[in-house]
Write a protein that holds these residues in place. Structure first.
Motif, PDB file in Angstrom:
ATOM      1  N   ASP A  15     105.854  17.729  40.339  1.00 26.89           N
ATOM      2  CA  ASP A  15     104.580  16.821  39.987  1.00 26.89           C
ATOM      3  C   ASP A  15     103.661  16.751  40.979  1.00 26.89           C
ATOM      4  O   ASP A  15     103.517  15.973  41.764  1.00 26.89           O
ATOM      5  N   GLN A  68      99.862  14.628  45.245  1.00 26.96           N
ATOM      6  CA  GLN A  68      98.450  14.312  45.701  1.00 26.96           C
ATOM      7  C   GLN A  68      98.176  12.767  45.783  1.00 26.96           C
ATOM      8  O   GLN A  68      97.612  12.248  46.780  1.00 26.96           O
ATOM      9  N   GLU A  69      98.421  12.121  44.880  1.00 32.06           N
ATOM     10  CA  GLU A  69      98.402  10.510  44.565  1.00 32.06           C
ATOM     11  C   GLU A  69      98.915   9.900  46.146  1.00 32.06           C
ATOM     12  O   GLU A  69      98.400   9.124  46.760  1.00 32.06           O
ATOM     13  N   ASN A  88     100.588  16.188  40.860  1.00 28.37           N
ATOM     14  CA  ASN A  88      99.445  15.141  40.724  1.00 28.37           C
ATOM     15  C   ASN A  88     100.239  13.593  41.636  1.00 28.37           C
ATOM     16  O   ASN A  88      99.436  13.246  42.538  1.00 28.37           O
TER      17      ASN A  88
END
Lengths: 224, 224
Positions: free
Chosen positions: B209, B214-215, B211
């Motif tokens: 994942d 990144q978060e 994303n």
DNA sequence: CGCCGTATTGAGCGCTCTCAAGCTAGGTGG
DNA sequence: CCACCTAGCTTGAGAGCGCTCAATACGGCG
């Protein structure tokens, strides 16, 4: 276990290195795992390009603890950090079976002067490295502030036994830079002042005991 | 209150800039305190040399918190970090009344190609900067590890929706690099795995994942 | 199969953060 | 010239993250 990827294709010098009678003397070198490439304080003779594998650069402190400065992977160039001082600032060891190309630095300079395109390319490569590892390190508040002050003394070219200079920035700014709360900056400066290491008055700083400051900065650091 | 020190004497381009009809177009610029020099994401047009005063470069996160990337003092050169991406990666603001020289970057390249000595000088100047601020930052363990993994994906050129790659280094090595205990690396990787962000098996990592990763990396970070 | 370095997992401690309350210096206006 | 005002700095008390120490599990290699 893991495939060995060669990164020659993305190398800045690939097109030159591939010619017969290559105009650039690129020596290939093989390293087993855990083999020393160069040592901390060795004079800069070569710029290295990692062709495959991985290298780490590091320092060992007086207690034998290691601090890793950087990892270098296939396609990446090593040695730029040595240009200014003319000595490698860290030791380098392979952490996997690796292939390395080495270019004598003076030869590199001379070669590039004949190929201005390479100049821009190389600057771009170096530039990229400024974006690596911006999230790294875990020095204590005291160490960070000591390092920061010592760096300022050097960068502001304050030549004196008891260097005196102006912090142009606020405690908040320093905190935002060092990754500390402004309160912590304040507390540590107060502590330093109580220990007669420096004299702080608002934005004006006078270091009274450079040796102690160095010692704090080096706690668990450098000095192999 | 504090004397304004001009650093032109130590500037790489001093000898050129001083000639009548100088061959290098160095535009002088004056900045008051808290004046914006350039913004995050602006295209790289100029390399700047701080002639006097002080500049900070920084990012502001979604919560309006500022993270300072670097300070630049008299005699120091700004903009090298923008060469690779062709955009300034941080915003720059004066933190004191300052004098700045600006050189158009293409013009600089062209000029240097005619003065190979300058090339070596400039490399040396850039090289020096690799030694600044090595003690900085205070990201959380999760942020650091997330950033580290994302950087690896990029540097190892793993192009896939669910990138899979080999950490060549041990947990201990990663810890020594990130300034964390090996146990912390282990714990965080386990947590990431429990949250289905990645799959870790010894030295092999597969990011499931990107994303989320990144978060986590951006928590309190960048993204102005 | 057994050994040893590496990785995982758990419990308690310390550094630095956050929140909050004084304090100081410098600028403003009467 | 002085009282006031505000931003920045200092100082204090409680909370949380990551460290240390320690025990256990795993896996590569002889």
């Amino acid at each position: 276990m893991f495939p060995t990827i060669s990164a020659c294709g993305q190398c800045v010098f690939f097109s030159f290195c591939q010619q017969e009678n290559p105009p650039l003397k690129l020596l290939k070198k093989s390293l087993k795992r855990n083999e020393l490439l160069y040592s901390h304080h060795d004079p800069l003779h070569f710029i290295y390009i990692v062709s495959s594998g991985a290298i780490k650069t590091f320092q060992v402190n007086i207690h034998g603890q290691e601090r890793i400065h950087q990892f270098y992977f296939a396609g990446e160039v090593m040695g730029f950090d040595a240009i200014h001082s003319k000595y490698y600032p860290f030791s380098a060891i392979s952490i996997a079976k690796s292939q390395i190309c080495q270019v004598p630095y003076p030869h590199l300079l001379e070669f590039i002067s004949k190929h201005p395109v390479l100049y821009a390319h190389l600057l771009s490569t170096i530039s990229q490295r400024f974006h690596f590892g911006l999230y790294v390190t875990n020095y204590s508040a005291e160490q960070r502030i000591a390092c920061f002050l010592l760096e300022l003394v050097k960068r502001l070219h304050v030549d004196a036994v008891e260097p005196e200079f102006a912090l142009h920035m606020s405690r908040q700014d320093i905190g935002h830079y060092l990754g500390l709360a402004a309160e912590t900056i304040s507390r540590v400066l107060t502590r330093f002042q109580q220990n007669h290491i420096l004299w702080a008055m608002h934005k004006k700083i006078k270091v009274l005991d450079m040796n102690s400051l160095q010692e704090i900065a080096n706690k668990g650091l450098t000095e192999a």
